[in-house]
Write an enzyme that holds these catalytic residues in place. Structure first.
Site, short mmCIF file in Angstrom:
data_model
loop_
_atom_site.label_atom_id
_atom_site.label_comp_id
_atom_site.label_asym_id
_atom_site.label_seq_id
_atom_site.Cartn_x
_atom_site.Cartn_y
_atom_site.Cartn_z
N HIS A 96 6.31 7.15 11.13
CA HIS A 96 5.76 6.97 9.79
C HIS A 96 5.18 8.33 9.42
CE1 HIS A 96 4.13 5.38 6.25
NE2 HIS A 96 3.33 4.43 6.72
N LYS A 150 22.47 -12.24 4.90
CA LYS A 150 22.57 -10.82 4.64
C LYS A 150 23.55 -10.60 3.50
CE LYS A 150 21.21 -8.10 8.55
NZ LYS A 150 20.03 -7.50 7.98
N ARG A 163 0.81 -1.21 0.00
CA ARG A 163 0.00 0.00 0.00
C ARG A 163 0.85 1.27 0.00
NH1 ARG A 163 -5.12 -1.29 2.73
NH2 ARG A 163 -5.07 0.79 3.60
N THR A 164 1.78 1.36 0.94
CA THR A 164 2.57 2.59 1.03
C THR A 164 3.45 2.75 -0.20
OG1 THR A 164 2.56 2.35 3.43
CG2 THR A 164 4.20 3.85 2.50
N ARG A 194 11.76 2.42 3.68
CA ARG A 194 11.02 1.72 4.74
C ARG A 194 11.89 0.58 5.25
NH1 ARG A 194 4.98 -0.53 5.49
NH2 ARG A 194 4.72 1.70 5.72
#
Lengths: 318, 431
Positions: A134, A84, A56-57, A106
């Protein structure tokens, strides 16, 4: 005006917030046109650097960038904790070498956008970091409340749910209090972070007390898989005690609106009908998210000097 | 054997409570004489005017990373960094690769230290095999090899029954069991002190109660068994209180505090610098205050650095992913001198907590300037100003929260066994 980056609402002055909200009004108009696009950021590159997945974001930032004619690149490094491939700062340095004009970050861990901003030349927008902030979510919430109530000053805002793990709660606490509103938070006690009142809010484990006379009721998403059994006994018990339905909403003002950052667990944080119908404004929040993010991208990126002058600088027609 | 005369310093000898200006002569690896007009023919002279002259410091809590993690530190680099900070003896923790849980590894560390380290090195052996908290180690054999204490350090032994047996068994060898007190179930994923700072940062909190619950358990077990418990890096007001009450009851308990827990609060983490990530975490101002009072009133016996080197790329990660720990040898003196500058403790009593008390806890020589004692001496200029740059230090690692800061007070010279091993103008001199 806001600085080089947008890392959190905590760093902003009231005037900065107002400036973003005012700019977003113009951006909202763009989205109402037949051709939803202006050339303002033509030739600029915006990178969506999402270490934590978010449909969504990311879509909202992508649409915001594209409506401003920027080239938007989505970059989602593998973030398996077992393997990693590259450190976050190496990823940031790699990106920086490609000369982006703005990087939207994010990450599941608080503080990562700040560390990346220290390394990057380009402006960084925090699209959510752990349980920290946020900021664009809070800005779109402020915008939506302003739209609904015509003001922010003097309003009572009740935020209900998992405050402990919520970046949305922290950013909204900073945002609403800076704009002159009063914020209360309500949650089962294990979900209220220690010393939350040091952020200038009143905390309560009584939903009724928090909602009493509130103009805005904001429910937060419950991460059921992580919390049930350890922070709360069960989702059912949470829904019974802190889930908002029309009966509990009656504690708030008659004209109170209901908000949720989404996605809603229907029947948990909000009853089914309250999710879809007034006074909930959930889809307005989503719609306004695009306008607010356009405003942020424009304010951070649009006024940066270009390395080479563009042949025809497209202005924002308002 | 060479003779060295340390001229005109303020002699601080906690063992004899001596605090006066005098010269100190070292000969044959030992303290030979103190006073004025000493026969110093042929002696190398170290000018100590305006400086403190004290017994060399003994650090009970260090991680030298050898064998197995030499990219972070090794016995040579750790030993050099230690003497540059004024430490002449180090006790090193067992979390090497392989773990120091058998006499061969203890032997190896001691052997390497003899060849490579300018500071004396005393291994602390693991309390359980592989630090797994399951099977206790062969304490007698490890003692015979040279271990001075037993500890699983950061791998807190959660099994209270096993902990009881370890404490009981340690009475056979009569050395301390060193405990890192944090209840792992309460720590969970916590990385900063739980409180206003963790709330603001949005990072998982680690409550003071996690340490206090565990200190209480181990105090009770020490009381039950009569063993010598040594509590590592005390960081909370509640832990200080519990230890103070236990000492008053006569429990055989000693404790240490680190320079960082004595001076830094959790607010140091506010910019997400992973060099502030340490276990236990930096605490509130009230906790720092309580630790300082505990050090001053003797509840906490000694200062130990918990020198814990990590490579830059290991610290350059998310706050939650970065390993805890910071390097501490070269900054300990100026950082802890803050307590003297604020008149909380006298120079003599501070020196006691850096040298005499820790030497006594591990029953090793040091901590005294009496004639015939080993020639382990440190010369400190308490007023010297300098800027700390880890890149210019002797540790292989740079993970310090004090990087770039102005420091007041510095180790000017360090002598081990009567030999000058460090001088601020000449650097580390041997081996």
């Amino acid at each position: 005006m806001i600085g080089n980056d947008l890392l959190g609402i905590e760093d902003l002055e009231r005037e900065d917030i107002q400036r973003i909200l005012d700019t977003a009004v113009h951006m909202a108009e763009v989205s109402e046109r037949e051709v939803k696009k202006v050339p303002t950021l033509r030739g600029r590159t915006i990178v969506n650097l999402f270490f934590e997945s978010s449909t969504r974001t990311r879509a909202s930032f992508e649409i915001a960038g594209k409506r401003l004619s920027a080239d938007v690149v989505n970059f989602s490094p593998a973030t398996s904790s077992l393997k990693k491939a590259e450190s976050i700062l190496d990823t940031a340095r790699t990106l920086d070498a490609m000369d982006p004009d703005c990087v939207v970050v994010r990450h599941a861990v608080a503080g990562v956008p700040k560390r990346i901003a220290e390394v990057l030349d380009a402006p960084v927008v925090n699209a959510g970091d752990g349980a920290h902030e946020h900021p664009t979510q809070a800005l779109l919430d402020l915008f939506t409340v302003q739209q609904e109530k015509g003001r922010l000053d003097g309003l009572s805002i009740a935020i209900v749910g998992d405050i402990l793990h919520s970046r949305v709660a922290r950013s909204n606490i900073y945002g609403f209090t800076k704009m002159g509103a009063e914020v209360r938070v309500a949650a089962p006690p294990p979900m209220i972070p220690p010393s939350i009142e040091s952020l200038g809010v009143k905390a309560s484990s009584s939903l009724r007390e928090a909602l009493d006379g509130a103009d805005v009721v904001m429910a937060l998403r419950i991460q059921s898989e992580r919390l049930a059994g350890s922070y709360i006994p069960s989702i059912r018990e949470y829904a019974n005690t802190f889930g908002i339905d029309r009966a509990k909403l009656a504690y708030a003002k008659d004209d109170a609106i209901v908000m949720h950052p989404g996605p809603v667990n229907r029947g948990v944080e909000l009853s089914h009908d309250l999710t879809d119908d007034r006074p909930s404004v959930i889809l307005d929040q989503v719609r306004n998210g695009v306008a607010v993010r356009m405003a942020v991208l424009y304010l951070l990126t649009g006024r940066r000097p270009r390395a080479v002058a563009a042949p025809d600088e497209g202005g924002l027609v308002t | 054997m060479s003779r060295i005369l340390i001229l005109g310093g303020r002699l601080l000898d906690p063992a004899s409570a001596r605090d006066e200006t005098a010269d100190l002569l070292l000969e044959g690896g030992c303290i030979a004489a103190a006073g004025s007009d000493l026969d110093s023919r042929g002696a190398e002279v170290i000018d100590a005017a305006g400086c403190w002259v004290a017994p060399g410091f003994v650090d009970l809590h260090t991680h030298l990373r050898e064998p197995g993690q030499e990219h972070k530190e090794d016995i040579a680099s750790g030993g050099r960094s230690a003497v540059a900070g004024g430490f002449t003896s180090l006790a090193c923790m067992a979390n090497t690769e392989p773990v120091n849980d058998d006499p061969a590894t203890t032997d190896y560390i001691i052997d390497r230290a003899r060849q490579e380290s300018p500071a004396r090195v005393y291994p602390i052996a693991a309390a359980t095999k592989g630090l797994k908290g399951e099977i206790m180690t062969e304490m007698s054999a490890l003692m015979a090899a040279g271990a001075v204490a037993f500890s699983d350090d950061g791998k807190t032994i959660m099994d209270s029954g096993l902990m009881r047996r370890i404490l009981e068994y340690s009475r056979l060898v009569e050395v301390p069991v060193v405990v890192h007190c944090e209840d792992r179930m309460l720590v969970l994923d916590g990385v900063v002190n739980e409180g206003p700072v963790s709330t603001k940062l949005g990072l998982p909190g680690n409550p003071a109660a996690a340490e206090e619950v565990h200190v209480s358990r181990d105090v009770r077990l020490a009381e039950l068994t009569g063993a010598h418990l040594h509590v590592a890096h005390v960081s909370t007001a509640g832990a200080v209180k519990t230890i103070r009450e236990a000492r008053e009851r006569g429990v055989s308990i000693t404790a240490e505090a680190t320079p960082h827990h004595l001076t830094l609060t959790d607010a140091a983490a506010l910019d997400y610098d992973t060099n502030t990530k340490v276990a236990p975490p930096l605490r509130s101002a009230a906790d720092v205050e309580a630790c300082r009072r505990g050090l001053v009133d003797g509840t906490i016996d000694c200062v130990a650095t918990d020198h814990a080197p990590h490579a830059v790329h290991e610290k350059d990660q998310e706050y939650t992913a970065a390993p805890p720990g910071l390097i501490g040898f070269e900054t300990a003196v100026p950082v802890v001198l803050d307590l003297v500058r604020r008149d909380e403790i006298s120079p003599l009593e501070l020196i006691r907590r850096f040298s005499t008390n820790p030497a006594h806890i591990i029953q090793r020589p040091g901590g005294s300037l009496a004639d015939g004692e080993p020639g382990d001496v440190v010369v400190i200029d308490p007023n010297r100003r300098w800027t700390y740059d880890p890149a210019k230090g002797y540790s292989k690692s740079r993970n310090s929260p004090w990087a770039g800061l102005e420091m007041i007070g510095r180790t000017v010279a360090t002598l081990v066994e009567g030999r000058l091993v460090y001088h601020v103008d000449r650097g580390v001199l041997v081996p």
